[in-house]
Design an enzyme around this catalytic site. Structure first.
Site, mmCIF file in Angstrom:
data_model
loop_
_atom_site.group_PDB
_atom_site.id
_atom_site.type_symbol
_atom_site.label_atom_id
_atom_site.label_comp_id
_atom_site.label_asym_id
_atom_site.label_seq_id
_atom_site.Cartn_x
_atom_site.Cartn_y
_atom_site.Cartn_z
ATOM 1 N N ARG A 40 -3.132 -13.534 -5.619
ATOM 2 C CA ARG A 40 -1.701 -13.293 -5.433
ATOM 3 C C ARG A 40 -0.964 -14.016 -6.554
ATOM 4 N NH1 ARG A 40 2.672 -15.619 -2.391
ATOM 5 N NH2 ARG A 40 3.995 -14.020 -1.452
ATOM 6 N N SER A 109 0.464 -5.680 5.646
ATOM 7 C CA SER A 109 1.141 -6.752 6.373
ATOM 8 C C SER A 109 2.093 -6.185 7.418
ATOM 9 C CB SER A 109 1.935 -7.645 5.413
ATOM 10 O OG SER A 109 1.076 -8.433 4.631
ATOM 11 N N LYS A 138 4.898 -19.066 1.903
ATOM 12 C CA LYS A 138 5.369 -17.686 2.060
ATOM 13 C C LYS A 138 6.634 -17.710 2.890
ATOM 14 C CE LYS A 138 3.738 -12.977 2.977
ATOM 15 N NZ LYS A 138 4.306 -12.457 1.737
#
Length: 213
Positions: A40, A109, A138
């Site tokens: 990521r 997600s 996050k």
């Protein structure tokens, strides 16, 4: 659910590695029991992202650990990654299937319960509940699922569930008992003084909590 056998999922974060070598941290985590890795990268340009992804894939190939690319279909395809993970602000799973029919693993997600009824969820290989617990790594999320949220989603789908968000050895067992098939971890491994030991502790808690394991 039979095709998704992974239990401990590392989501990489360069900052969380605390200025240590990124690849050393990932390799240690794999040695400790991580069996799926997602890269990521939000700060790198495409060329840098591709270079880092290719280097990481070469490392993971030595351990037969699949690599998932977050968000970027271009990088996932160019690197011949095992798959891609997308959210609701990214390319949709349906679009991924159209543009990359050979994608091995497609993750999606879930940010609220209504999304579970969509085609995006139906065609994905696993559903990620993000975050199960609030996390500093996050912050662009809508809700915190908690253990009750995991139990609720588990009761509504047979899809493999990946829990992510402030997961560590202390709550791993409870999440698996609630219905998570796989735990995705960032800081508890990447920021640990000993990433291999941290991964091993979490993996041990997962294994102990799996019925009949």
């Amino acid at each position: 659910m039979s095709s998704f056998k992974y239990k401990l999922y590392l989501v990489t974060n360069q900052q969380a590695c605390r200025q240590r070598d990124f690849f050393d941290v990932v390799e240690a985590a794999v040695k400790g029991g991580v069996d799926l890795v997602q890269i990521r990268e939000k700060e790198l340009d495409e060329k840098q992202f591709l270079y880092k992804t290719l280097k990481l894939k070469a490392l993971l190939d030595k351990y037969n650990v699949p690599l998932i690319v977050n968000d970027s279909l271009t990088i996932a395809m160019q690197s011949h990654a095992a798959g891609i993970h997308v959210g609701n602000s990214d390319l949709s799973p349906a679009a991924v299937k159209t543009k990359w029919p050979d994608a091995g693993i497609l993750g999606y997600s879930l940010e609220h319960l209504d999304q579970l009824k969509t085609n995006n969820a139906a065609i994905s290989d696993y559903i990620a509940l993000s975050p199960v617990f609030s996390s500093t790594t996050k912050t662009d999320t809508l809700i915190e699922w908690g253990l009750e949220g995991v139990r609720l989603v588990r009761s509504l789908t047979d899809k493999p569930l990946v829990a992510i968000g402030n997961i560590h050895a202390g709550n791993a067992s409870a999440l698996v008992t609630a219905g998570a098939n796989c735990l995705a971890v960032i800081s508890a491994i990447c920021s640990s003084d000993d990433p291999e030991k941290a991964a091993a502790l979490i993996r041990n808690e997962i294994e102990k909590a799996i019925p009949n394991s």
